[in-house]
Motif scaffolding. Structure first.
Motif, PDB file in Angstrom:
ATOM      1  N   GLU A   1     -18.338 -21.025  14.255  1.00  0.00           N
ATOM      2  CA  GLU A   1     -17.509 -22.057  14.870  1.00  0.00           C
ATOM      3  C   GLU A   1     -16.311 -21.436  15.583  1.00  0.00           C
ATOM      4  O   GLU A   1     -15.934 -21.873  16.679  1.00  0.00           O
ATOM      5  CB  GLU A   1     -17.040 -23.039  13.795  1.00  0.00           C
ATOM      6  CG  GLU A   1     -16.383 -24.293  14.321  1.00  0.00           C
ATOM      7  CD  GLU A   1     -17.312 -25.136  15.184  1.00  0.00           C
ATOM      8  OE1 GLU A   1     -16.797 -25.798  16.112  1.00  0.00           O
ATOM      9  OE2 GLU A   1     -18.538 -25.112  14.946  1.00  0.00           O
ATOM     10  N   ILE A   2     -15.718 -20.401  14.981  1.00  0.00           N
ATOM     11  CA  ILE A   2     -14.576 -19.716  15.612  1.00  0.00           C
ATOM     12  C   ILE A   2     -15.000 -19.064  16.924  1.00  0.00           C
ATOM     13  O   ILE A   2     -14.298 -19.157  17.934  1.00  0.00           O
ATOM     14  CB  ILE A   2     -13.990 -18.658  14.649  1.00  0.00           C
ATOM     15  CG1 ILE A   2     -13.320 -19.343  13.451  1.00  0.00           C
ATOM     16  CG2 ILE A   2     -12.984 -17.760  15.375  1.00  0.00           C
ATOM     17  CD1 ILE A   2     -12.870 -18.390  12.368  1.00  0.00           C
TER      18      ILE A   2
ATOM     19  N   LEU B   1     -22.543 -17.485   2.940  1.00  0.00           N
ATOM     20  CA  LEU B   1     -23.118 -18.626   3.648  1.00  0.00           C
ATOM     21  C   LEU B   1     -22.034 -19.468   4.311  1.00  0.00           C
ATOM     22  O   LEU B   1     -22.149 -19.853   5.478  1.00  0.00           O
ATOM     23  CB  LEU B   1     -23.933 -19.493   2.681  1.00  0.00           C
ATOM     24  CG  LEU B   1     -25.257 -18.920   2.175  1.00  0.00           C
ATOM     25  CD1 LEU B   1     -25.898 -19.888   1.189  1.00  0.00           C
ATOM     26  CD2 LEU B   1     -26.214 -18.655   3.335  1.00  0.00           C
ATOM     27  N   GLU B   2     -20.982 -19.758   3.558  1.00  0.00           N
ATOM     28  CA  GLU B   2     -19.895 -20.576   4.088  1.00  0.00           C
ATOM     29  C   GLU B   2     -19.195 -19.865   5.234  1.00  0.00           C
ATOM     30  O   GLU B   2     -18.884 -20.463   6.261  1.00  0.00           O
ATOM     31  CB  GLU B   2     -18.901 -20.884   2.968  1.00  0.00           C
ATOM     32  CG  GLU B   2     -17.711 -21.707   3.425  1.00  0.00           C
ATOM     33  CD  GLU B   2     -16.682 -21.899   2.328  1.00  0.00           C
ATOM     34  OE1 GLU B   2     -15.654 -21.187   2.361  1.00  0.00           O
ATOM     35  OE2 GLU B   2     -16.912 -22.737   1.442  1.00  0.00           O
ATOM     36  N   SER B   3     -18.941 -18.566   5.071  1.00  0.00           N
ATOM     37  CA  SER B   3     -18.201 -17.809   6.078  1.00  0.00           C
ATOM     38  C   SER B   3     -18.985 -17.653   7.374  1.00  0.00           C
ATOM     39  O   SER B   3     -18.388 -17.591   8.453  1.00  0.00           O
ATOM     40  CB  SER B   3     -17.827 -16.437   5.522  1.00  0.00           C
ATOM     41  OG  SER B   3     -16.987 -16.576   4.396  1.00  0.00           O
ATOM     42  N   LYS B   4     -20.301 -17.591   7.273  1.00  0.00           N
ATOM     43  CA  LYS B   4     -21.129 -17.484   8.486  1.00  0.00           C
ATOM     44  C   LYS B   4     -20.950 -18.706   9.373  1.00  0.00           C
ATOM     45  O   LYS B   4     -20.774 -18.601  10.589  1.00  0.00           O
ATOM     46  CB  LYS B   4     -22.601 -17.304   8.103  1.00  0.00           C
ATOM     47  CG  LYS B   4     -22.941 -15.887   7.641  1.00  0.00           C
ATOM     48  CD  LYS B   4     -24.246 -15.820   6.900  1.00  0.00           C
ATOM     49  CE  LYS B   4     -25.440 -16.150   7.742  1.00  0.00           C
ATOM     50  NZ  LYS B   4     -26.714 -15.958   7.007  1.00  0.00           N
TER      51      LYS B   4
ATOM     52  N   LYS C   1     -17.509 -19.905  18.872  1.00  0.00           N
ATOM     53  CA  LYS C   1     -17.779 -20.953  19.855  1.00  0.00           C
ATOM     54  C   LYS C   1     -16.490 -21.472  20.473  1.00  0.00           C
ATOM     55  O   LYS C   1     -16.407 -21.691  21.689  1.00  0.00           O
ATOM     56  CB  LYS C   1     -18.544 -22.099  19.200  1.00  0.00           C
ATOM     57  CG  LYS C   1     -19.989 -21.765  18.846  1.00  0.00           C
ATOM     58  CD  LYS C   1     -20.653 -22.914  18.099  1.00  0.00           C
ATOM     59  CE  LYS C   1     -22.085 -22.551  17.689  1.00  0.00           C
ATOM     60  NZ  LYS C   1     -22.714 -23.645  16.900  1.00  0.00           N
ATOM     61  N   LYS C   2     -15.465 -21.661  19.638  1.00  0.00           N
ATOM     62  CA  LYS C   2     -14.188 -22.168  20.139  1.00  0.00           C
ATOM     63  C   LYS C   2     -13.476 -21.152  21.028  1.00  0.00           C
ATOM     64  O   LYS C   2     -12.588 -21.514  21.795  1.00  0.00           O
ATOM     65  CB  LYS C   2     -13.285 -22.556  18.969  1.00  0.00           C
ATOM     66  CG  LYS C   2     -13.733 -23.822  18.257  1.00  0.00           C
ATOM     67  CD  LYS C   2     -12.788 -24.185  17.124  1.00  0.00           C
ATOM     68  CE  LYS C   2     -13.220 -25.470  16.442  1.00  0.00           C
ATOM     69  NZ  LYS C   2     -12.334 -25.843  15.308  1.00  0.00           N
ATOM     70  N   ASN C   3     -13.871 -19.872  20.909  1.00  0.00           N
ATOM     71  CA  ASN C   3     -13.300 -18.813  21.753  1.00  0.00           C
ATOM     72  C   ASN C   3     -14.175 -18.518  22.961  1.00  0.00           C
ATOM     73  O   ASN C   3     -14.125 -17.418  23.521  1.00  0.00           O
ATOM     74  CB  ASN C   3     -13.103 -17.536  20.929  1.00  0.00           C
ATOM     75  CG  ASN C   3     -11.825 -17.562  20.102  1.00  0.00           C
ATOM     76  OD1 ASN C   3     -10.746 -17.241  20.589  1.00  0.00           O
ATOM     77  ND2 ASN C   3     -11.952 -17.977  18.855  1.00  0.00           N
ATOM     78  N   GLY C   4     -14.987 -19.469  23.342  1.00  0.00           N
ATOM     79  CA  GLY C   4     -15.824 -19.298  24.530  1.00  0.00           C
ATOM     80  C   GLY C   4     -17.010 -18.383  24.323  1.00  0.00           C
ATOM     81  O   GLY C   4     -17.545 -17.819  25.284  1.00  0.00           O
ATOM     82  N   GLY C   5     -17.429 -18.210  23.072  1.00  0.00           N
ATOM     83  CA  GLY C   5     -18.596 -17.394  22.791  1.00  0.00           C
ATOM     84  C   GLY C   5     -18.293 -15.924  22.570  1.00  0.00           C
ATOM     85  O   GLY C   5     -19.209 -15.122  22.385  1.00  0.00           O
ATOM     86  N   VAL C   6     -16.993 -15.575  22.551  1.00  0.00           N
ATOM     87  CA  VAL C   6     -16.600 -14.175  22.384  1.00  0.00           C
ATOM     88  C   VAL C   6     -15.460 -14.089  21.372  1.00  0.00           C
ATOM     89  O   VAL C   6     -14.530 -14.890  21.389  1.00  0.00           O
ATOM     90  CB  VAL C   6     -16.134 -13.550  23.723  1.00  0.00           C
ATOM     91  CG1 VAL C   6     -15.729 -12.094  23.512  1.00  0.00           C
ATOM     92  CG2 VAL C   6     -17.217 -13.668  24.774  1.00  0.00           C
ATOM     93  N   LEU C   7     -15.537 -13.097  20.489  1.00  0.00           N
ATOM     94  CA  LEU C   7     -14.454 -12.832  19.548  1.00  0.00           C
ATOM     95  C   LEU C   7     -14.097 -11.357  19.631  1.00  0.00           C
ATOM     96  O   LEU C   7     -14.967 -10.494  19.519  1.00  0.00           O
ATOM     97  CB  LEU C   7     -14.882 -13.189  18.119  1.00  0.00           C
ATOM     98  CG  LEU C   7     -13.804 -13.071  17.046  1.00  0.00           C
ATOM     99  CD1 LEU C   7     -12.671 -14.056  17.310  1.00  0.00           C
ATOM    100  CD2 LEU C   7     -14.394 -13.322  15.661  1.00  0.00           C
TER     101      LEU C   7
END
Length: 280
Positions: A221-222, A213-216, A224-230
């Motif tokens: 958030e990660i 749950l926490e990791s999701k 989103k901060k990468n412009g919606g792509v990882l």
């Protein structure tokens, strides 16, 4: 009763040329004059740390040491002689570590995790690096999943040993640690498993469902901060996942699987993308 190597609430008795005499009603302790910069003339009670000086007299200090008797602490060796070494605990009097209490030889400038105790023969504050001899074996008040404070104390082939809640000792396995750890570092961790032989396995992440749950939330958030792509996906290298997200590939796949089922992301071999939400 005055406790050497600990904090004591003591009462003012009289003022002398050397400082202030404090008492518990039975014994007297000197609070040196140099400690009385902020002393108020009508002050009746003092919260002080008490120790024996080199002349074996009781002395009090308003300074806050790095450790008290009964504590595990990461301390610096500041002196040595033929019988042992001295470590700095943050007050005028250094603490002696006898040669017999050194798990491995200590030298000036080294830093070690030690246990601070009161020597029964001398009555002086002393320390030891034989940590296993001073931890509690019975772990009745610990349960799997508990969040605990950790002091990283030793590195071995298996992983990192850590003092738990200033009382027990446990192990963080190398293959479950996804960040660099330093000896003497303080961390928050979790009880992963208590074995039948009372050995304790530790984790730096919440156990089970709580971790997912926490990791999701963290992963969203990660992204989103990468412009919606990882640039990580189903076939990404485990080491790359570990470096970027500090989690195993198994945990990573559990997390992205949950996000995919919620239709929050799309997954390809080497990429994750946020799904554009409509109707917001």
């Amino acid at each position: 009763m005055i406790e050497i190597g600990s904090y004591n609430n003591l009462n003012f008795k009289r003022k002398t040329y050397d400082g202030v005499i404090l008492t518990d009603g039975e014994r007297e302790v000197l609070l040196p004059a140099k400690e009385l910069i902020s002393y108020e003339e009508d002050q009746e009670e003092f919260f002080v740390f008490v120790y024996l000086n080199k002349d074996e007299n009781l002395v009090a200090t308003l300074e806050r040491p790095f450790a008290c008797v009964g504590d595990f602490a990461y301390l610096t060796v500041v002196g040595e002689n033929e019988k042992g070494v001295f470590v700095d605990i943050g007050i005028d009097k250094d603490v002696f570590v006898p040669a017999r209490e050194q798990k491995r030889p200590m030298f000036k400038g080294d830093k070690h995790v030690v246990y601070v105790y009161l020597d029964e023969r001398s009555g002086k504050i002393t320390a030891s690096s034989y940590l296993d001899e001073y931890v509690d074996v019975e772990v009745g008040d610990l349960e799997e999943g508990d969040e605990v404070s950790l002091l990283i104390c030793e590195r071995s082939e298996l992983g990192y040993s850590a003092i738990i809640n200033n009382r027990y000792i446990g192990l963080l396995y190398h293959n479950e640690v996804y960040e660099e750890l330093e000896i003497g570092e303080e961390k928050q961790g979790f009880i992963k498993k208590i074995r039948e032989n009372k050995k304790i396995d530790l984790s730096l992440r919440p156990i089970g469902f709580d971790f997912i749950l926490e990791s999701k939330d963290v992963l969203l958030e990660i992204i989103k901060k990468n412009g919606g792509v990882l640039k990580l996906g189903d076939k990404s290298d485990p080491e790359e996942i570990k470096q970027q997200l500090k989690m195993s590939k198994k945990a990573f796949k559990q997390v992205i699987g949950g996000l995919y089922k919620q239709r929050l992301i799309t997954i390809s071999d080497f990429e994750i993308r946020l799904v554009e939400q409509t109707g917001e």
